[in-house]
Design a protein around this motif. Structure first.
Motif, PDB file in Angstrom:
ATOM      1  N   ASP A 191       0.810  -1.216   0.000  1.00  0.00           N
ATOM      2  CA  ASP A 191       0.000   0.000   0.000  1.00  0.00           C
ATOM      3  C   ASP A 191       0.844   1.266   0.000  1.00  0.00           C
ATOM      4  OD1 ASP A 191      -2.284  -1.528   0.031  1.00  0.00           O
ATOM      5  OD2 ASP A 191      -2.572  -1.399   2.199  1.00  0.00           O
ATOM      6  N   GLU A 192       2.026   1.202   0.597  1.00  0.00           N
ATOM      7  CA  GLU A 192       2.822   2.420   0.754  1.00  0.00           C
ATOM      8  C   GLU A 192       3.215   3.046  -0.580  1.00  0.00           C
ATOM      9  OE1 GLU A 192       7.096   1.613   1.976  1.00  0.00           O
ATOM     10  OE2 GLU A 192       6.207  -0.369   2.335  1.00  0.00           O
ATOM     11  N   TYR A 193       3.227   2.243  -1.648  1.00  0.00           N
ATOM     12  CA  TYR A 193       3.616   2.780  -2.956  1.00  0.00           C
ATOM     13  C   TYR A 193       2.420   3.316  -3.741  1.00  0.00           C
ATOM     14  CZ  TYR A 193       8.270   0.930  -2.201  1.00  0.00           C
ATOM     15  OH  TYR A 193       9.519   0.684  -1.703  1.00  0.00           O
ATOM     16  N   GLN A 194       1.218   3.012  -3.315  1.00  0.00           N
ATOM     17  CA  GLN A 194      -0.008   3.528  -3.935  1.00  0.00           C
ATOM     18  C   GLN A 194       0.017   3.361  -5.464  1.00  0.00           C
ATOM     19  OE1 GLN A 194      -0.393   7.558  -2.380  1.00  0.00           O
ATOM     20  NE2 GLN A 194      -1.364   6.781  -0.536  1.00  0.00           N
TER      21      GLN A 194
END
Length: 314
Positions: free
Chosen positions: A26-29
């Motif tokens: 999720d952190e890279y979206q």
């Protein structure tokens, strides 16, 4: 509604797409994953994914699988050599469409790199998919869809490529090299005008596959439908084993065309685009392809079927 899984010469996996942006950390979206390269490594399938976030920042990302259907992305993307001034200069707009060729114990990843200087082909090497060595740019500007053959031919490395006369036209060419860096002996091997369903442009797709009858080339072809709407499909041809500049058989029909929602609806509609295929010991083949420049998919066929298409027997 029609069962599009069973239409045509390639059967779509019923659980397509096999990877979406939601499968990545999720952190890279991330927003899209598509047009990925594929190989086998230490008994498993390994995908080199083309990914983008909402700002269209590019990533190459490894994903592993035991069965070629269920892939698990790794924790982080591949670290690209953006701190190298030469790489950054010619890849500052984008890098995309990786293909993976195994030659001996080494794996070579070719990909397009885009900048204000147009598109060039870049080459990386790895033996373990942990450390990657950038070998440099291996084409002049205006060249993409580079696929290196998995063995030397008559003492030279060989590759298929598509030099571009304009952005929206192109034929498939071949060139040769003694060292994978310097390429010459270029020749046009297939004109887009020879492919009746792809009169706008054609280009390499999967790394060529050796068969008893010749090198099987699964390529993409594009036609302009209506007013400027591009439709990407897949086709096959066969190159002579000892002289791959010679196309000895050309299928007159597409083997896969965009029909399903995930192929028709996305950031670029009406696209199926392959970055690689894996032939299996039982004669079957998995063809990996991007759908609508948004999701990663797979379809199934057999080598026998694809050879029949090349010879126009089906």
């Amino acid at each position: 509604m029609p069962n599009y899984h069973n239409i045509g010469l390639v059967t779509r996996y019923e659980k397509n797409p096999i990877l979406t942006a939601r499968d990545f950390p999720d952190e890279y979206q991330l927003a899209h994953v598509f047009n990925s390269g594929i190989t086998t490594f230490r008994g498993k399938y390994l995908m080199v994914c083309r990914c983008e976030d909402a700002a269209l920042k590019p990533y190459f990302w490894l994903a592993d699988s035991d069965d070629g259907l269920n892939f698990t992305p790794r924790a982080k993307p591949i670290a690209m050599p953006m701190d190298n001034p030469e790489f950054a200069k010619y890849a500052d707009y984008n890098f995309y469409d990786p293909r993976v060729t195994q030659i001996g114990d080494a794996y070579y990843i070719t990909h397009a790199a885009h900048s204000s200087h147009d598109c060039r082909t870049s080459l990386h090497k790895t033996t373990d998919f942990e450390d990657f060595e950038w070998l440099g740019y291996i084409s002049e500007p205006g060249n993409r869809n580079c696929l290196i053959f998995p063995e030397k031919i008559n003492g030279l490395y060989a590759r298929l490529e598509r030099p571009m006369t304009t952005w929206d036209s192109g034929d498939i060419w071949i060139s040769y090299s003694p060292d994978l860096i310097y390429w010459g002996k270029k020749a046009c091997v297939l004109r887009n005008t020879e492919v009746l369903w792809a009169w706008s442009k054609i280009g390499g797709g999967a790394v060529p596959i050796r068969t008893e009858e010749g090198w099987l080339n699964i390529f993409h072809g594009v036609r302009t439908q209506g007013k400027g709407h591009l439709v990407y499909q897949l086709g096959v041809c066969l190159h002579d084993l000892n002289d791959p500049s010679q196309v000895i058989a050309l299928g007159q029909k597409a083997i896969l065309q965009p029909l399903t929602d995930y192929e028709m609806v996305g950031q670029t509609p009406s696209i199926v685009f392959t970055g690689g295929a894996v032939p299996e010991a039982d004669g079957s083949i998995k063809i990996y392809y991007g759908g609508a420049d948004s999701v990663q998919c797979v379809g199934f066929s057999t080598i026998e079927t694809l050879l029949d298409v090349c010879h126009n027997r089906v």
